[in-house]
Design an enzyme around this catalytic site. Structure first.
Site, short mmCIF file in Angstrom:
data_model
loop_
_atom_site.label_atom_id
_atom_site.label_comp_id
_atom_site.label_asym_id
_atom_site.label_seq_id
_atom_site.Cartn_x
_atom_site.Cartn_y
_atom_site.Cartn_z
N SER A 91 0.89 -1.20 0.01
CA SER A 91 0.27 -0.01 -0.11
C SER A 91 0.96 1.22 0.08
CB SER A 91 -0.78 -0.09 1.27
OG SER A 91 -1.62 -1.03 1.19
N GLU A 122 -3.35 -14.11 1.67
CA GLU A 122 -3.49 -13.04 2.85
C GLU A 122 -5.13 -13.53 3.20
OE1 GLU A 122 -2.82 -8.68 4.48
OE2 GLU A 122 -3.86 -8.71 2.53
#
Lengths: 362, 402
Positions: B130, B245
């Site tokens: 991110s 994830e």
């Protein structure tokens, strides 16, 4: 280790689903509703051909001898098609009461007839769930007096399984002198609910029909209603997704707007885990008796909450059309509404679940 | 529906129980997942790998145990360790995300160099995905890697890099081809966090703790050989890891233990003369959560069973992250409400309950609802992939990448 359905279970479900898709489309449901006859004789006959009335009745009495999971799969399919048919009371709770509590001669007298659909039973146990309008049936020396409300699958029954104030169960013939049957009009035109008034009615007590049997048939009935919501909710989501994919506003299918898409995602996210809960509750009823009451409570209360959300949200996805009779979506909306309230609304059922776990005094 | 285990799996469960009985004294006490593991934890991990209770399916040549995948055996290990209250193997982004990615897409050298030390807790990783300007739209990321001789030179900023302060290494998405479409110009690099030009600043969240960091890159030189997959294929490599994830974030066992703690809290806490459990409104909320938890637990079993039998669980799998994170948050919310005024206490205050874990969880779980694909992105995935609904039309305005 396999958490899922067997190929036989899928085949049973497919057979019932195919029959209903062909023989009981929404058009037929509308006809039955318009005739103010809660159940379709044609559908009853077709389901009998498939063996549905005997789904849980052992083979020695002419039934299919299957478990509550198979019954739940049938219930789900009926809910999916908003089938105008008896089921939870007539084909699960009543035969179960006779199986668990009936004498040999009671079983011989009734189960073969119930298994083929030649005779049909209804169930009057709502006073064991909640007493409203002062209902109660008192048993004295084989005679019953009082009133029962919310009798499941009441219309055209030949036999009633009636709980008295102690929780004991009795068989009452539909033509017994002193018995008055009053149909109740509900939001749902696809199922039949009635009232029984008894004045000195001759009853045939189920010798094993104590509180334990009543408890078991209520658990089973709750799982059937939960499964019915699962099917009806699945159908409502499918219709909402299909409508959102074709309805165009602002030059786009409304399903491409996140506001609409997220409503559908929220419905699917809430309902999909319910499938596993219903499967497990039905499985536990036969194979994990210690858990079965708790799981029946969880299935009933949770499906009722999710069902209400899906019923409302899928109607909203259809916009104004969802509110009309044209779309017919209201048949599913009302089906879920009935399933939610009967045999105890979610708050009442959750309170029972707390008692079952010893979290509050029994 | 057959919820019994085979003779082989029952025997395996006994093996696990025997191991726990013999070795539980050597298990490390406590230990947070986000920190560098203690020497005790590293030794415990080594013992677990030797017995096949961690890194179970990682091939032997890369330092793992080398067992064939058997999802039920993995579940049995998880169940029995949880029941015994013994910490399972190490959990980290390196183990759960980088290692599966290397196994799938890494070179032989990369596998040999990194998998062994990572699963043994000797090398700690952080994730550089991110960016401040690229959250849900991760593929719009702008951290640049330009070619200079045998190196890439990296400039840019990452955010939400948990464990960046402890990490030895980072797996990082960078833009190597700014002229290509947004998904096609990304590469996946692995490099040392000690490389010159990296600055890590702790990111304090609403919990009052810095569970995350911001990581800045100024002319960071990384040899070109430290790429995983091909240049420009980083998006596909990253998706291989994101899949792992998402699988990680919905553990019904963890939800169940939080719920049991909540039920215990409501049975033992009192207000005035009565137990909290006797308050019908709070009790109703508790039961409502319990029913939902049961649904999620059996949904998890259905997903597990489908994968064990080589099938796909479809919607049942897609909804797990959204529903589990929300349920976890609601469990903590009820605990705080059940505590009444005590529910505001925090940070070691007098009268604090459960070391403040309910408040901590209530806030941190909001982060989990947002992180790893926000609830809104999850709903897009459920609607588009699960229900086949139409996608949002692509914007055609200037400046957007195709």
């Amino acid at each position: 280790m396999e958490f899922g359905l067997s190929s036989e279970q899928r085949m049973l479900q497919d057979a019932v689903a195919r029959y209903l898709a062909e023989q009981s489309p929404l058009r037929h449901v509308r006809d039955i509703a318009a005739a103010a006859k809660p159940c379709s004789p044609d559908v009853a006959a077709g389901l009998a051909d498939l063996g549905v009335p005997g789904v849980i009745i052992p083979a020695e009495f002419g039934g299919m001898g299957l478990g509550l999971l198979e019954a739940a799969l049938v219930a789900e399919t009926l809910g999916f098609s908003v089938a105008p048919a008896h089921f939870a009371g007539a084909h699960v709770m009543a035969p179960l009461a006779i199986l668990l509590g009936g004498s040999d001669s009671q079983q011989q007298a009734w189960l073969p007839q119930l298994a083929t659909g030649a005779a049909r039973a209804a169930v009057a146990v709502s006073q064991a769930v909640e007493v409203r309008d002062g209902v109660g049936v008192v048993a004295r020396d084989g005679w019953l007096d009082g009133t029962a409300l919310f009798v499941l699958d009441a219309a055209d029954a030949d036999l009633f399984v009636v709980a008295d104030t102690t929780g004991a169960l009795h068989l009452v013939a539909a033509d017994a002198p002193g018995l008055t049957q009053i149909p109740l009009t509900t939001i749902d035109k696809t199922r039949s609910v009635g009232e029984l008034r008894m004045t000195g009615v001759k009853a045939d007590p189920l010798p094993g029909g104590g509180g334990r049997t009543t408890r078991r048939i209520i658990d089973a009935g709750r799982i059937m209603l939960a499964a019915d919501i699962l099917g009806a909710g699945t159908a409502m989501i499918e219709q909402a997704v299909a409508y959102a994919g074709t309805r165009v506003q602002f030059g786009r299918p409304i399903g491409s707007f996140q506001a609409v898409k997220h409503m559908c995602a929220e419905m699917a996210a809430a309902l999909e885990p319910c499938r596993s809960l219903v499967w497990y509750a039905a499985h536990a009823f036969d194979h994990a008796p210690d858990e079965s009451t708790l799981m029946a409570c969880h299935a009933k209360s949770h499906l009722s909450e999710v069902g209400r959300f899906v019923a409302r949200t899928s109607t909203e996805v259809h916009g104004g059309m969802g509110f009309t009779d044209l779309a017919g979506l209201h048949y599913w909306f009302k089906r879920i509404g009935l399933d939610r309230q009967l045999l105890g609304g979610p708050e009442l059922v959750r309170n029972e679940a707390a008692r079952v776990q010893g979290w509050i005094a029994a | 529906m057959d919820l019994t285990y085979s003779a082989e799996h029952q025997a395996f469960r006994r093996e696990v129980l025997d191991f726990l009985e013999a070795h539980r004294h050597a298990a490390p006490k406590g230990g947070g997942a986000a920190q560098r593991p203690s020497a005790e934890a590293v030794a415990w991990q080594k013992l677990l790998i030797a017995h096949g209770y961690a890194a179970r399916t990682i091939p032997k040549e890369y330092g793992g145990y080398g067992a064939a995948p058997d999802i039920l055996k993995s579940r049995i290990i998880g169940e029995e360790f949880a029941r015994a209250g013994v910490p399972p193997g190490l959990q980290s982004q390196g183990i759960s995300m980088l290692v599966p990615t290397l196994l799938e897409l890494g070179t032989e050298d990369q596998k040999r160099q990194w998998i062994g030390p990572t699963i043994h807790g000797e090398v700690i990783w952080c994730q550089g995905y991110s960016e401040p300007g690229s959250g849900s739209d991760l593929a719009s990321l702008q951290t640049r890697a330009t070619e200079d001789g045998d190196d890439f030179v990296i400039n840019g900023q990452k955010i939400w890099t948990s464990t960046a302060r402890e990490a030895d290494m980072i797996f990082c998405l960078v833009r190597t081809e700014p002229d290509k479409g947004k998904h096609d110009g990304i590469s996946y690099l692995i490099f040392s966090m000690k490389t010159l030009g990296i600055e890590v600043r702790p990111l304090v969240t609403m919990t009052g703790h810095a569970e995350f960091n911001e990581t800045f890159f100024t002319d960071v030189r990384v040899p070109k050989s430290q790429i995983v997959g091909k240049r420009g294929q980083g998006w596909f490599v990253a998706n291989a890891t994101l899949k792992h994830e998402r699988g990680m974030l919905g553990d019904p066992g963890q939800l169940e233990s939080r719920f049991l703690a909540l039920a215990e809290l409501m049975r033992t806490e009192t207000a005035g003369d009565g137990r909290i459990m006797d308050n019908p409104i709070l009790r109703d909320r508790l039961l409502r959560l319990q029913a939902e938890l049961a649904a999620m637990k059996f949904n998890g079993l259905r997903v597990l069973s489908a994968s064990a039998n080589g099938g796909e669980a479809g919607l049942a799998r897609l909804i797990v992250k959204l529903q589990s994170c929300e349920l976890a948050h609601q469990i903590s919310a009820l605990a705080i409400d059940a505590l009444g005024e005590l529910g505001v206490l925090y940070d070691g205050s007098p009268h604090l309950r459960s070391h403040g874990s309910w408040q901590q969880a209530y806030m941190f779980q909001l982060g989990l609802i947002i992180g790893g694909g926000t609830a809104q992105i999850q709903k897009n995935i459920i609607a588009e992939r699960g229900l086949g609904m139409p996608r949002e039309p692509k914007p055609t305005t200037e400046g957007s990448r195709s």
